[in-house]
Design a protein around this motif. Structure first.
Motif, PDB file in Angstrom:
ATOM      1  N   SER A  17       1.003   3.914  -3.127  1.00 54.34           N
ATOM      2  CA  SER A  17       0.631   5.323  -2.948  1.00 54.34           C
ATOM      3  C   SER A  17       1.794   6.245  -3.289  1.00 54.34           C
ATOM      4  O   SER A  17       1.603   7.309  -3.884  1.00 54.34           O
ATOM      5  CB  SER A  17       0.163   5.559  -1.515  1.00 54.34           C
ATOM      6  OG  SER A  17       1.197   5.263  -0.588  1.00 54.34           O
ATOM      7  N   THR A  18       3.013   5.837  -2.928  1.00 56.26           N
ATOM      8  CA  THR A  18       4.178   6.650  -3.240  1.00 56.26           C
ATOM      9  C   THR A  18       4.396   6.757  -4.749  1.00 56.26           C
ATOM     10  O   THR A  18       4.670   7.839  -5.282  1.00 56.26           O
ATOM     11  CB  THR A  18       5.439   6.060  -2.584  1.00 56.26           C
ATOM     12  OG1 THR A  18       5.244   5.993  -1.175  1.00 56.26           O
ATOM     13  CG2 THR A  18       6.657   6.920  -2.881  1.00 56.26           C
ATOM     14  N   ALA A  31       0.826  -1.211   0.000  1.00 54.67           N
ATOM     15  CA  ALA A  31       0.000   0.000   0.000  1.00 54.67           C
ATOM     16  C   ALA A  31       0.858   1.258   0.000  1.00 54.67           C
ATOM     17  O   ALA A  31       0.600   2.208  -0.756  1.00 54.67           O
ATOM     18  CB  ALA A  31      -0.934  -0.008   1.209  1.00 54.67           C
ATOM     19  N   SER A  32       1.884   1.272   0.844  1.00 49.57           N
ATOM     20  CA  SER A  32       2.749   2.452   0.907  1.00 49.57           C
ATOM     21  C   SER A  32       3.529   2.645  -0.393  1.00 49.57           C
ATOM     22  O   SER A  32       3.687   3.768  -0.885  1.00 49.57           O
ATOM     23  CB  SER A  32       3.715   2.330   2.084  1.00 49.57           C
ATOM     24  OG  SER A  32       4.540   1.184   1.949  1.00 49.57           O
TER      25      SER A  32
END
Length: 274
Positions: free
Chosen positions: A23-24, A19-20
């Motif tokens: 999103s990045t 997820a991180s």
């Protein structure tokens, strides 16, 4: 049950990582699209991100960076010695040491209050004009002196904080064993104090590496000055970007080492003082 818990934590960690990362990537892609589609991007690209200009200026910038590195190493040694001396002077007890305590306090207050750039200008341009006997007139010497004077005030406070964290019973026990004040300070207090402030000292080293580029205001050909000279040839600002990249490439590993040392000692990430 323990294996199930471990598998759940592992799966949750993987989901968080995905997820991180996703999103990045999305944020970076959106920012890149907005940048390259802006009306002024072609001019900015040619003026700030010219590959040919970067290749042309890189050797000169890298040669100037070597001067910054040497300046940082020499100044770091002098800063540690002077800062530790000032910290010890501020922690001396007894009325007879009052002048030394006052001197150290005034020194720390003065150089923590003066901007580093102002100290560089005052000493770099003013001190050589005095032609003091026995002292060099080189602006590089006075630039290094400015860094040492300014940073030693901060480092002195770091050392003093470490000294004051050592419990007074440590001193009392050392004196009860027959050690003199100087011996108890050398063998008991300072070793503990220095170990406790290593992360903060490494953070100051990172800041010193960056601020060594300020000596360019005195005309010293370091990485920033080399970039400025290359830029003045055709008013292409790519060399400044090159200088920023090489400074970041040198500073980030040092910052990660400082954070690792801080975590190993049970502290949070190291913060800056500037």
């Amino acid at each position: 049950m323990e294996r199930e818990r471990a598998a759940y934590r592992s799966a949750r960690a993987r989901r968080s990582l995905l997820a991180s990362t996703g999103s990045t990537v999305v944020v970076l892609v959106v920012a890149a699209v907005l940048l390259v589609t802006s009306p002024g991007w072609p001019r900015v690209r040619d003026t700030w991100f010219s590959w040919d200009k970067a290749v042309e200026s890189f050797p000169a910038v890298l040669d100037g960076l070597w001067l910054n590195i040497r300046l940082m190493v020499v100044c770091a040694v002098a800063i540690v010695v002077l800062g530790l001396t000032l910290a010890v002077l501020r922690t001396l007890r007894g009325a007879v040491f009052a002048p030394l305590r006052i001197f150290a306090t005034v020194y720390v207050d003065l150089f923590r209050g003066l901007p580093l750039l102002l100290v560089l200008l005052l000493l770099g341009f003013g001190a050589p004009a005095l032609d003091l006997t026995g002292l060099p007139t080189s602006v590089l010497f006075w630039g290094a002196t400015s860094l040492v004077l300014s940073y030693s005030a901060y480092v002195a406070e770091v050392f003093r904080a470490g000294i004051e964290t050592v419990h007074p019973s440590q001193r009392a026990a050392a004196r009860a064993l027959g050690l003199t004040y100087a011996q108890s300070l050398r063998f008991v207090v300072l070793p503990q104090a220095v170990r406790r402030v290593v992360p903060a000292l490494m953070n100051d080293l990172v800041s010193l590496q960056k601020d060594s580029g300020l000596v360019s205001v005195l005309g010293i050909t370091d990485a920033i000055r080399a970039a400025q000279i290359s830029t003045a040839e055709d008013f292409n600002y790519t060399p400044y970007v090159v200088a920023g990249v090489v400074f970041v490439a040198l500073t980030i590993p040092m910052a990660r080492v400082a954070d690792r040392v801080s975590r190993r000692r049970g502290q949070g990430p190291v913060g800056g003082h500037l």
